[in-house]
Write an enzyme that holds these catalytic residues in place. Structure first.
Site, PDB file in Angstrom:
ATOM      1  N   HIS A 307       0.903  -1.109  -0.251  1.00 30.97           N
ATOM      2  CA  HIS A 307       0.029   0.115  -0.113  1.00 30.97           C
ATOM      3  C   HIS A 307       0.839   1.127  -0.051  1.00 30.97           C
ATOM      4  O   HIS A 307       2.122   1.187   0.598  1.00 30.97           O
ATOM      5  CB  HIS A 307      -0.746  -0.024   1.172  1.00 30.97           C
ATOM      6  CG  HIS A 307      -2.185   0.829   1.140  1.00 30.97           C
ATOM      7  ND1 HIS A 307      -2.233   2.180   1.287  1.00 30.97           N
ATOM      8  CD2 HIS A 307      -3.400   0.670   0.677  1.00 30.97           C
ATOM      9  CE1 HIS A 307      -3.013   2.909   1.080  1.00 30.97           C
ATOM     10  NE2 HIS A 307      -3.928   2.085   0.776  1.00 30.97           N
ATOM     11  N   ASP A 364      -8.169  -5.357  -0.265  1.00 30.05           N
ATOM     12  CA  ASP A 364      -8.615  -6.447  -1.222  1.00 30.05           C
ATOM     13  C   ASP A 364      -8.119  -7.659  -1.121  1.00 30.05           C
ATOM     14  O   ASP A 364      -8.607  -8.565  -1.634  1.00 30.05           O
ATOM     15  CB  ASP A 364      -7.739  -5.833  -2.472  1.00 30.05           C
ATOM     16  CG  ASP A 364      -8.418  -4.523  -2.614  1.00 30.05           C
ATOM     17  OD1 ASP A 364      -9.850  -4.223  -2.734  1.00 30.05           O
ATOM     18  OD2 ASP A 364      -7.701  -3.561  -3.228  1.00 30.05           O
TER      19      ASP A 364
HETATM   20  N1  CMC Z   1       4.134  -7.575  -4.734  1.00 29.54           N
HETATM   21  C1  CMC Z   1       5.462  -7.748  -4.834  1.00 29.54           C
HETATM   22  N2  CMC Z   1       6.425  -6.714  -4.729  1.00 29.54           N
HETATM   23  C2  CMC Z   1       5.581  -5.468  -4.456  1.00 29.54           C
HETATM   24  C3  CMC Z   1       4.174  -5.279  -4.261  1.00 29.54           C
HETATM   25  C4  CMC Z   1       3.617  -6.715  -4.544  1.00 29.54           C
HETATM   26  N3  CMC Z   1       2.025  -6.388  -4.376  1.00 29.54           N
HETATM   27  N4  CMC Z   1       3.841  -4.089  -3.849  1.00 29.54           N
HETATM   28  C5  CMC Z   1       5.080  -3.452  -3.962  1.00 29.54           C
HETATM   29  N5  CMC Z   1       5.957  -4.148  -4.090  1.00 29.54           N
HETATM   30  C6  CMC Z   1       7.378  -3.841  -4.201  1.00 29.54           C
HETATM   31  C7  CMC Z   1       7.927  -3.181  -5.490  1.00 29.54           C
HETATM   32  O1  CMC Z   1       8.367  -3.801  -6.542  1.00 29.54           O
HETATM   33  C8  CMC Z   1       8.976  -2.080  -4.875  1.00 29.54           C
HETATM   34  O2  CMC Z   1      10.237  -2.730  -4.556  1.00 29.54           O
HETATM   35  P1  CMC Z   1      11.709  -2.128  -5.039  1.00 29.54           P
HETATM   36  O3  CMC Z   1      11.730  -1.123  -4.009  1.00 29.54           O
HETATM   37  O4  CMC Z   1      12.589  -3.351  -4.819  1.00 29.54           O
HETATM   38  O5  CMC Z   1      11.725  -1.346  -6.297  1.00 29.54           O
HETATM   39  C9  CMC Z   1       8.565  -1.735  -3.344  1.00 29.54           C
HETATM   40  O6  CMC Z   1       7.710  -2.781  -3.184  1.00 29.54           O
HETATM   41  C10 CMC Z   1       7.698  -0.641  -3.428  1.00 29.54           C
HETATM   42  O7  CMC Z   1       6.593  -0.475  -4.178  1.00 29.54           O
HETATM   43  P2  CMC Z   1       6.071   0.511  -5.148  1.00 29.54           P
HETATM   44  O8  CMC Z   1       5.414  -0.048  -6.244  1.00 29.54           O
HETATM   45  O9  CMC Z   1       7.045   1.647  -5.207  1.00 29.54           O
HETATM   46  O10 CMC Z   1       4.995   0.989  -4.239  1.00 29.54           O
HETATM   47  P3  CMC Z   1       3.701   2.186  -4.501  1.00 29.54           P
HETATM   48  O11 CMC Z   1       3.299   2.642  -3.389  1.00 29.54           O
HETATM   49  O12 CMC Z   1       4.055   2.866  -5.774  1.00 29.54           O
HETATM   50  O13 CMC Z   1       2.636   1.234  -4.792  1.00 29.54           O
HETATM   51  C11 CMC Z   1       0.604  -0.198  -4.560  1.00 29.54           C
HETATM   52  C12 CMC Z   1       1.521   0.651  -4.005  1.00 29.54           C
HETATM   53  C13 CMC Z   1      -0.526  -0.730  -3.792  1.00 29.54           C
HETATM   54  C14 CMC Z   1       0.275   0.045  -5.847  1.00 29.54           C
HETATM   55  C15 CMC Z   1       1.509  -1.527  -4.683  1.00 29.54           C
HETATM   56  O14 CMC Z   1       1.994  -2.089  -3.632  1.00 29.54           O
HETATM   57  C16 CMC Z   1       0.934  -2.688  -5.434  1.00 29.54           C
HETATM   58  O15 CMC Z   1       0.889  -2.924  -6.862  1.00 29.54           O
HETATM   59  N6  CMC Z   1       0.306  -3.750  -4.803  1.00 29.54           N
HETATM   60  C17 CMC Z   1      -0.441  -4.897  -5.694  1.00 29.54           C
HETATM   61  C18 CMC Z   1      -2.126  -4.188  -5.964  1.00 29.54           C
HETATM   62  C19 CMC Z   1      -2.734  -4.186  -4.723  1.00 29.54           C
HETATM   63  O16 CMC Z   1      -2.976  -4.757  -4.030  1.00 29.54           O
HETATM   64  N7  CMC Z   1      -3.568  -2.646  -4.859  1.00 29.54           N
HETATM   65  C20 CMC Z   1      -4.555  -2.412  -3.829  1.00 29.54           C
HETATM   66  C21 CMC Z   1      -4.335  -1.328  -3.055  1.00 29.54           C
HETATM   67  S1  CMC Z   1      -5.247  -1.172  -1.547  1.00 29.54           S
HETATM   68  C22 CMC Z   1      -6.516  -0.967  -2.135  1.00 29.54           C
HETATM   69  C23 CMC Z   1      -6.910   0.561  -2.659  1.00 29.54           C
HETATM   70  O17 CMC Z   1      -6.826   1.543  -2.004  1.00 29.54           O
HETATM   71  O18 CMC Z   1      -6.898   0.684  -3.838  1.00 29.54           O
END
Ligand code: CMC
Length: 428
Positions: A307, A364
């Protein structure tokens, strides 16, 4: 009422040897924001923050999240208490008005919703005209946009307070109708019209399944509460941003709904279930999928994990996880998906990749298992999220409207060509 935001200190920034003082805005919990609104006019500099990872886009008194400690408050009330004791429409009132309603206020609020319930037959014709393959979220956005046609006065929802409230009530009253119609359109079943004598969730269940089970209604009501608002997320920010152009409420909500659809946001609940199904079909090897999620060369992500704001267990996920077993027991369902989900969660929580990045289950991760148990098709999960999130979008839009916020219009750092002359097509 809490204290208004304080502007009690400044920070200085040094650019090209000259120092500039920037005001610091302090929130209720002493969160600090550097106010850079005058930075460009004073220095020619803008700030750069792709994805708004570190940008406060607004001041808001609706919802507070402490992501480090897994805290979520609506108007000061902890989500755990609201989920346990309140009903969804009370939360809607709380989000719009700022205080919990007393009995009379809640009764009046419900009466307004009932009075605004009902849609013209043309809504069904629009749904019928869409191709069978249309995703339920696409159907929902289509009919949300079409609402201005059914209620032309809604075009004045920005300028006219009475129309604004009528539009809020109409959306709240008819979102369950739209969701239920979409379910029946998908299944090619006859539509069931709303029955204002039923409860909010009971009415939705009746229009969807032709019956309403009290225990199912209770579980669904709680799920709606858990989704009701989540401060400046992608879809709520969209409602505010699109709304800031002074467009009508229905258009702003249709835009928010489209923002929710994506798999990184509300669309994640559909993707979680598809992921769990995929793992089950592949023999249930959880470790294999943990490794895939860790592999940077593999586009697979553990859906329902991670998140932007929570760097701890999402408090909504905690409540939902508790509810999963209760709902399955109540409905006498034994779902093997639960064991796969728990195995995946445990393996991830013990893994250094996830712990070092503070990746925990989000709202989720377990919600889909409950929707499935309730008989909601997987591709309708995000519509259920939208049903819950609607009051949050409208409260955020209303706050932006009442705060007279300026049109959203970010700057950029241009990285393209410098000026060059047009080349005739034959010479290219
Ligand atoms: N599985 C594997 N690695 C992950 C995941 C995941 N679900 N989420 C984050 N990471 C890793 C990412 O690869 C990055 O690694 P590194 O630092 O080595 O590059 C690190 O963790 C930080 O991730 P980010 O993508 O830069 O973080 P963000 O804040 O931009 O993204 C997120 C947040 C929710 C989009 C992401 O965690 C994600 O894609 N999760 C899966 C989709 C999901 O479950 N979304 C629902 C969010 S909650 C409901 C809502 O409010 O919408």
């Amino acid at each position: 009422m809490p204290e208004p935001t304080k502007i009690s200190e400044t920070v200085s920034i040094n650019i090209d040897g000259q120092s500039y003082e920037l005001p610091v805005v302090t929130g209720t919990y002493e969160e600090k924001g550097i106010d850079i609104t005058k930075l460009r006019s004073q220095t020619k500099y803008v700030t750069l923050d792709t994805g708004y990872k570190n940008t406060g886009a607004t001041k808001s008194s609706i919802t507070y999240i402490d992501g480090e400690n897994g805290v979520l408050l609506h108007r000061g009330y902890p989500i755990e208490q609201l989920a346990e004791h309140a009903e969804f429409l009370e939360i809607c009132y709380l989000l719009f008005i700022g205080e919990l309603p007393n009995k009379e206020q809640l009764d009046n609020f419900k009466a307004e919703i009932k009075a605004h319930m009902g849609l013209p037959e043309n809504v069904k014709h629009i749904l019928n005209a869409l191709p069978d393959e249309t995703h339920p979220m696409g159907m929902l956005s289509t009919v949300l946009s079409a609402m201005t046609g059914f209620f032309p006065d809604s075009l004045d929802s920005w300028t006219d307070e009475k129309v604004r409230w009528a539009s809020i009530y109409r959306l709240l009253a008819n979102m369950p109708v739209l969701a239920a119609y979409i379910y029946r359109r998908q299944k090619k079943l006859d539509y069931i019209d709303p029955d204002p004598s039923l409860s909010y969730v009971g009415n939705f269940l009746n229009m969807t399944f032709g019956n309403q089970d009290e225990k199912v209604a209770e579980a669904l009501d709680t799920l709606l509460i858990l989704h009701a608002d989540h401060e400046q997320n992608c879809s709520a920010s969209t409602a505010r941003f699109v709304g800031s152009s002074h467009v009508n409420l229905f258009a702003a909500i249709a835009a928010a709904n489209n923002a929710l659809w994506g798999p990184l946001h509300g669309g994640a609940n559909q993707k979680v279930l598809e992921m769990l199904q995929g793992i089950q079909d592949d023999g249930g090897d959880v470790a294999k999928y943990i490794n895939k999620a860790k592999d940077k060369a593999d586009p697979f992500r553990l859906m329902g994990f991670g998140h932007r704001v929570y760097k701890n267990y999402d408090p909504r996920a905690k409540v939902i996880k508790k509810y999963v077993q209760v709902v399955l027991d109540q409905l006498n369902i034994d779902d093997p998906m639960v064991e796969i989900a728990k195995g995946l969660e445990n393996a991830a929580l013990e893994d250094e990749y996830f712990s070092s990045r503070k990746l925990f289950p989000n709202v989720d991760f377990y919600s889909g298992i409950i929707y499935r148990a309730l008989g909601i098709p997987v591709n309708m999960f995000t519509v259920m999220f939208a049903l819950g999130r609607l009051p949050g979008w409208m409260a955020q839009w209303k706050e932006m409207r009442e705060g007279k916020e300026p049109i959203g219009r970010p700057r950029q750092i241009y990285t393209g060509y410098t000026k060059r002359d047009y080349i005739d097509i034959e010479s290219r």
